[in-house]
Design a protein around this motif. Structure first.
Motif, PDB file in Angstrom:
ATOM      1  N   LEU A  86       0.864  -1.178   0.000  1.00 35.13           N
ATOM      2  CA  LEU A  86       0.000   0.000   0.000  1.00 35.13           C
ATOM      3  C   LEU A  86       0.901   1.228   0.000  1.00 35.13           C
ATOM      4  CD1 LEU A  86      -3.270   0.496   1.657  1.00 35.13           C
ATOM      5  CD2 LEU A  86      -1.554   2.133   2.335  1.00 35.13           C
ATOM      6  N   ALA A  87       0.530   2.201  -0.781  1.00 32.02           N
ATOM      7  CA  ALA A  87       1.249   3.473  -0.776  1.00 32.02           C
ATOM      8  C   ALA A  87       0.229   4.598  -0.853  1.00 32.02           C
ATOM      9  CB  ALA A  87       2.221   3.570  -1.948  1.00 32.02           C
ATOM     10  N   VAL A  88       0.524   5.678  -0.172  1.00 32.45           N
ATOM     11  CA  VAL A  88      -0.296   6.882  -0.251  1.00 32.45           C
ATOM     12  C   VAL A  88       0.500   7.881  -1.090  1.00 32.45           C
ATOM     13  CG1 VAL A  88      -1.369   8.767   1.037  1.00 32.45           C
ATOM     14  CG2 VAL A  88      -1.339   6.446   2.015  1.00 32.45           C
ATOM     15  N   VAL A  89      -0.129   8.331  -2.181  1.00 31.58           N
ATOM     16  CA  VAL A  89       0.528   9.277  -3.089  1.00 31.58           C
ATOM     17  C   VAL A  89      -0.460  10.380  -3.469  1.00 31.58           C
ATOM     18  CG1 VAL A  89       2.108   7.537  -4.034  1.00 31.58           C
ATOM     19  CG2 VAL A  89      -0.051   7.969  -5.170  1.00 31.58           C
ATOM     20  N   PRO A  90       0.049  11.535  -3.864  1.00 34.19           N
ATOM     21  CA  PRO A  90      -0.833  12.598  -4.331  1.00 34.19           C
ATOM     22  C   PRO A  90      -1.714  12.109  -5.485  1.00 34.19           C
ATOM     23  CG  PRO A  90       1.363  13.462  -3.945  1.00 34.19           C
ATOM     24  CD  PRO A  90       1.454  11.956  -3.831  1.00 34.19           C
ATOM     25  N   ALA A  91      -2.964  12.555  -5.494  1.00 36.42           N
ATOM     26  CA  ALA A  91      -3.941  12.115  -6.497  1.00 36.42           C
ATOM     27  C   ALA A  91      -3.480  12.404  -7.920  1.00 36.42           C
ATOM     28  CB  ALA A  91      -5.290  12.776  -6.234  1.00 36.42           C
ATOM     29  N   ILE A 107       3.646   9.597   0.425  1.00 30.61           N
ATOM     30  CA  ILE A 107       3.399  10.159   1.746  1.00 30.61           C
ATOM     31  C   ILE A 107       3.640   9.061   2.789  1.00 30.61           C
ATOM     32  CG2 ILE A 107       1.708  11.343   3.208  1.00 30.61           C
ATOM     33  CD1 ILE A 107       2.406  12.849   0.568  1.00 30.61           C
ATOM     34  N   LEU A 108       3.250   7.847   2.442  1.00 28.07           N
ATOM     35  CA  LEU A 108       3.389   6.680   3.306  1.00 28.07           C
ATOM     36  C   LEU A 108       3.547   5.457   2.424  1.00 28.07           C
ATOM     37  CD1 LEU A 108       2.980   5.099   6.087  1.00 28.07           C
ATOM     38  CD2 LEU A 108       0.539   5.072   5.504  1.00 28.07           C
ATOM     39  N   GLY A 133      14.191   8.467   0.194  1.00 28.38           N
ATOM     40  CA  GLY A 133      13.400   9.551   0.753  1.00 28.38           C
ATOM     41  C   GLY A 133      11.930   9.306   1.025  1.00 28.38           C
ATOM     42  N   ALA A 134      11.483   8.055   1.132  1.00 27.77           N
ATOM     43  CA  ALA A 134      10.085   7.815   1.517  1.00 27.77           C
ATOM     44  C   ALA A 134       9.898   8.337   2.937  1.00 27.77           C
ATOM     45  CB  ALA A 134       9.747   6.329   1.440  1.00 27.77           C
ATOM     46  N   PRO A 135       9.011   9.310   3.158  1.00 27.01           N
ATOM     47  CA  PRO A 135       8.930   9.956   4.468  1.00 27.01           C
ATOM     48  C   PRO A 135       8.462   9.048   5.606  1.00 27.01           C
ATOM     49  CG  PRO A 135       7.258  10.828   2.985  1.00 27.01           C
ATOM     50  CD  PRO A 135       8.111   9.905   2.184  1.00 27.01           C
ATOM     51  N   LEU A 136       7.530   8.133   5.312  1.00 20.71           N
ATOM     52  CA  LEU A 136       7.027   7.213   6.334  1.00 20.71           C
ATOM     53  C   LEU A 136       6.988   5.801   5.759  1.00 20.71           C
ATOM     54  CD1 LEU A 136       3.940   9.260   7.619  1.00 20.71           C
ATOM     55  CD2 LEU A 136       6.140   8.955   8.802  1.00 20.71           C
ATOM     56  N   TYR A 137       7.533   4.860   6.505  1.00 18.27           N
ATOM     57  CA  TYR A 137       7.529   3.451   6.104  1.00 18.27           C
ATOM     58  C   TYR A 137       6.936   2.647   7.248  1.00 18.27           C
ATOM     59  CZ  TYR A 137       9.335  -1.215   4.891  1.00 18.27           C
ATOM     60  OH  TYR A 137       9.451  -2.552   4.604  1.00 18.27           O
ATOM     61  N   PHE A 177      -0.799  12.750   8.711  1.00 18.45           N
ATOM     62  CA  PHE A 177      -1.978  11.952   9.062  1.00 18.45           C
ATOM     63  C   PHE A 177      -2.578  12.363  10.404  1.00 18.45           C
ATOM     64  CE2 PHE A 177       0.384   9.381   6.071  1.00 18.45           C
ATOM     65  CZ  PHE A 177      -0.610   9.046   5.172  1.00 18.45           C
ATOM     66  N   GLU A 178      -1.737  12.415  11.414  1.00 21.61           N
ATOM     67  CA  GLU A 178      -2.181  12.762  12.756  1.00 21.61           C
ATOM     68  C   GLU A 178      -3.421  11.957  13.175  1.00 21.61           C
ATOM     69  OE1 GLU A 178      -1.952  16.969  13.702  1.00 21.61           O
ATOM     70  OE2 GLU A 178      -0.928  17.273  11.779  1.00 21.61           O
ATOM     71  N   LEU A 179      -3.274  10.637  13.093  1.00 14.47           N
ATOM     72  CA  LEU A 179      -4.320   9.733  13.517  1.00 14.47           C
ATOM     73  C   LEU A 179      -3.679   8.501  14.149  1.00 14.47           C
ATOM     74  CD1 LEU A 179      -4.554   7.175  11.332  1.00 14.47           C
ATOM     75  CD2 LEU A 179      -5.652   8.916   9.985  1.00 14.47           C
ATOM     76  N   VAL A 180      -4.493   7.712  14.837  1.00 16.33           N
ATOM     77  CA  VAL A 180      -4.005   6.507  15.521  1.00 16.33           C
ATOM     78  C   VAL A 180      -4.597   5.290  14.831  1.00 16.33           C
ATOM     79  CG1 VAL A 180      -3.938   5.250  17.701  1.00 16.33           C
ATOM     80  CG2 VAL A 180      -3.738   7.737  17.699  1.00 16.33           C
ATOM     81  N   LEU A 181      -3.715   4.365  14.411  1.00 19.07           N
ATOM     82  CA  LEU A 181      -4.149   3.125  13.770  1.00 19.07           C
ATOM     83  C   LEU A 181      -4.492   2.092  14.846  1.00 19.07           C
ATOM     84  CD1 LEU A 181      -1.631   2.323  10.887  1.00 19.07           C
ATOM     85  CD2 LEU A 181      -4.035   2.966  10.671  1.00 19.07           C
ATOM     86  N   ASP A 182      -5.598   1.400  14.638  1.00 18.37           N
ATOM     87  CA  ASP A 182      -5.935   0.240  15.452  1.00 18.37           C
ATOM     88  C   ASP A 182      -5.286  -0.955  14.750  1.00 18.37           C
ATOM     89  OD1 ASP A 182      -7.033  -1.976  16.701  1.00 18.37           O
ATOM     90  OD2 ASP A 182      -9.118  -1.424  16.265  1.00 18.37           O
TER      91      ASP A 182
END
Length: 186
Positions: A86-91, A107-108, A133-137, A177-182
């Motif tokens: 899974l990757a989060v990228v700009p639309a 982004i992730l 340079g992937a900011p979050l892994y 993101f500023e969220l908490v994953l369950d």
């Protein structure tokens, strides 16, 4: 009749040609890891973990003007071509129908281990994603039953690590993101 001489392909980049060939293997999804063509094994549990993450971050991803996917991530100048879980990228990458993104354009990035590729996700990909340079892994280690978030990439690796946390431990995703994953369903 004499054979035609073979003309050299001076204008063909061998790295690009190899990566193109791997992407177009008949019906299979594969990636190149340190020069080795590797098929992508997936199970329902593997896909379930990716879907769980996608559902939890979906609203925030849309608010950021991004999308989630599982497609080509190129690491130019290296013998690597990844397909993260899974990757989060700009639309905009979806709108342009981009063939690949670079790690620093994400982004992730999320990798979910399988019995056959756990060490690759834990060591090799972590190092390369940081180097490029992937900011979050986010590493979801299904064999160890843990999640680890790597951030602040540098040439020698990630300089900040949160975890490994056992599944079930809430995991905070930082900006943007500023969220908490369950993680209980992984």
């Amino acid at each position: 009749m004499s054979a035609r001489p073979v003309e050299p392909y001076h204008d063909v980049d061998p790295e690009h040609a190899l990566k193109y060939a791997v992407q177009h293997m008949a019906g299979d999804r594969a990636e190149i890891i340190e020069g080795v063509i590797t098929p992508l094994p997936r199970s329902w549990g593997h896909e379930g973990a990716a879907e769980d993450i996608r559902e939890q971050i979906g609203a925030r991803v849309r608010a950021l003007g991004c999308r989630t996917g599982s497609d080509n991530v190129d690491l130019p100048g290296s013998p690597n071509w990844y397909v993260p879980d899974l990757a989060v990228v700009p639309a905009e990458f979806f709108e342009r129908d981009a063939r690949a993104v670079l790690p620093d354009q994400t982004i992730l990035v999320v990798e979910i281990t399988s019995p056959s590729n756990g060490e690759t996700d834990r060591v090799t990909k972590r190092k390369r994603y940081a180097e490029y340079g992937a900011p979050l892994y986010l590493l979801v280690d299904r064999q160890e039953g843990t999640c680890t978030l790597f951030s602040e990439p540098g040439r020698l690796g990630y300089t900040r690590v949160a975890g490994p946390y056992p599944f079930g431990t809430p995991l905070a995703l930082p900006e943007p993101f500023e969220l908490v994953l369950d993680t209980g369903g992984f």
